[in-house]
Design an enzyme around this catalytic site. Structure first.
Site, PDB file in Angstrom:
ATOM      1  N   CYS A  68      -4.466   4.278  -1.248  1.00  0.00           N
ATOM      2  CA  CYS A  68      -4.569   2.913  -1.856  1.00  0.00           C
ATOM      3  C   CYS A  68      -4.660   1.309  -1.054  1.00  0.00           C
ATOM      4  O   CYS A  68      -4.556   0.238  -1.899  1.00  0.00           O
ATOM      5  CB  CYS A  68      -5.538   2.298  -3.281  1.00  0.00           C
ATOM      6  SG  CYS A  68      -6.728   4.057  -3.554  1.00  0.00           S
ATOM      7  N   ASP A  69      -3.434   1.787  -1.049  1.00  0.00           N
ATOM      8  CA  ASP A  69      -1.932   0.105  -0.256  1.00  0.00           C
ATOM      9  C   ASP A  69      -1.555   0.198   0.815  1.00  0.00           C
ATOM     10  O   ASP A  69      -0.289   0.607   1.068  1.00  0.00           O
ATOM     11  CB  ASP A  69      -0.912   0.116  -1.851  1.00  0.00           C
ATOM     12  CG  ASP A  69      -0.220  -1.589  -1.737  1.00  0.00           C
ATOM     13  OD1 ASP A  69      -0.746  -2.211  -0.961  1.00  0.00           O
ATOM     14  OD2 ASP A  69       0.456  -1.125  -2.063  1.00  0.00           O
ATOM     15  N   VAL A  70      -2.292   1.300   2.038  1.00  0.00           N
ATOM     16  CA  VAL A  70      -1.826   1.421   3.508  1.00  0.00           C
ATOM     17  C   VAL A  70      -1.436  -0.231   4.130  1.00  0.00           C
ATOM     18  O   VAL A  70      -1.684  -1.256   4.055  1.00  0.00           O
ATOM     19  CB  VAL A  70      -2.456   2.259   3.644  1.00  0.00           C
ATOM     20  CG1 VAL A  70      -1.979   2.432   5.847  1.00  0.00           C
ATOM     21  CG2 VAL A  70      -2.991   3.376   3.496  1.00  0.00           C
ATOM     22  N   THR A 110      -4.206  -4.989  -1.043  1.00  0.00           N
ATOM     23  CA  THR A 110      -2.765  -5.905  -0.618  1.00  0.00           C
ATOM     24  C   THR A 110      -3.936  -7.266  -0.074  1.00  0.00           C
ATOM     25  O   THR A 110      -4.317  -5.988   1.445  1.00  0.00           O
ATOM     26  CB  THR A 110      -1.734  -5.759   0.197  1.00  0.00           C
ATOM     27  OG1 THR A 110      -0.455  -4.826  -1.049  1.00  0.00           O
ATOM     28  CG2 THR A 110      -1.463  -7.031   0.786  1.00  0.00           C
TER      29      THR A 110
END
Length: 235
Positions: A68-70, A110
């Site tokens: 969920c935040d690569v 992000t």
């Protein structure tokens, strides 16, 4: 091999501490913004290693993990530039039999790297990580950060449009010309490395085309991370 190892942790009152293995070359983000640029061979290997790490999370763990935040800040580089996916603070654990993946209380990720599903309240699956991975690869190739580019769309996924649109337009514009492959690759690669470094145009074309599949607006048109690994290793 491509996931960060946690050696320990501390919880004392309000204090929280995670102890990771030491990654000599810091984050991918730091390397992309430094004056000492990663060469093209290293970038390709980082793309492959990161894909392997995400494929493991999505398909090989006992419980599926959505990162969920690569983003480049969460891809750390070892002494030999082997990439490791880190920072699971926004991750979601899913049981293998769980079909409803939309049980998220709020958007995660992000700006610039987030898949359209987050904005339109669509079911969230592992394809959100695939999308973010595609943006990271395009950033490595072009040298353009999606969070530093502007768009008229004020939503979380709006800022990626410039870098994705740039690459797609350059590729389409040059189709049909006698030196199509060389020209469109030459026009999109990081300007700081365009003159100073030789690169394998076939390998770079493959990397960009895989990334563009990953950032398809429709999640069903995106490959899985295992398929990404297979496509890149086929070269």
């Amino acid at each position: 091999m491509n996931l960060i190892e946690i050696w320990g942790y501390c919880v004392e009152g309000k204090h929280r501490l995670l102890v990771y293995e030491y990654m000599e070359h810091g984050s991918l983000a730091e390397n992309l913004s430094s004056n000492i640029a990663l060469d093209w061979e290293k970038k390709f290997e980082i793309a492959v290693g990161t894909a392997k790490g995400l494929a493991y999370l999505h398909e090989e763990c006992l419980e599926w993990v959505l990162h969920c935040d690569v983003k480049p800040q969460n891809i750390l580089l070892h002494s030999d530039y082997q990439p490791k996916v880190a920072d699971f603070g926004l991750s979601k654990l899913l049981n293998r039999g769980e079909l409803d993946h939309s049980s998220f209380s709020k958007m995660r990720g992000t700006r610039g790297y987030m898949a359209p599903e987050w904005l339109y309240n669509l079911p969230i699956t592992s394809k959100v990580d695939v999308y973010s991975y595609g943006i990271v690869v395009l950033e490595m190739v072009t040298g353009k950060s999606p969070t530093g580019m502007h768009s008229s769309d004020s939503g979380g996924a709006g800022e990626h449009l410039s870098v994705v649109k740039l690459v797609r337009e350059k590729m389409v514009t040059n189709i049909g010309s006698s030196n199509a492959k060389e020209s469109w690759i030459e026009e999109i690669i990081d300007p700081s490395q365009r003159v100073t470094e030789k690169y394998d145009s076939a390998k770079m074309e493959l990397l960009v085309k895989v990334a563009l599949q990953c950032v398809a607006d429709d999640k069903d048109h995106r490959p899985t991370m295992n398929q990404v690994v297979e496509m890149l290793l086929r070269h």
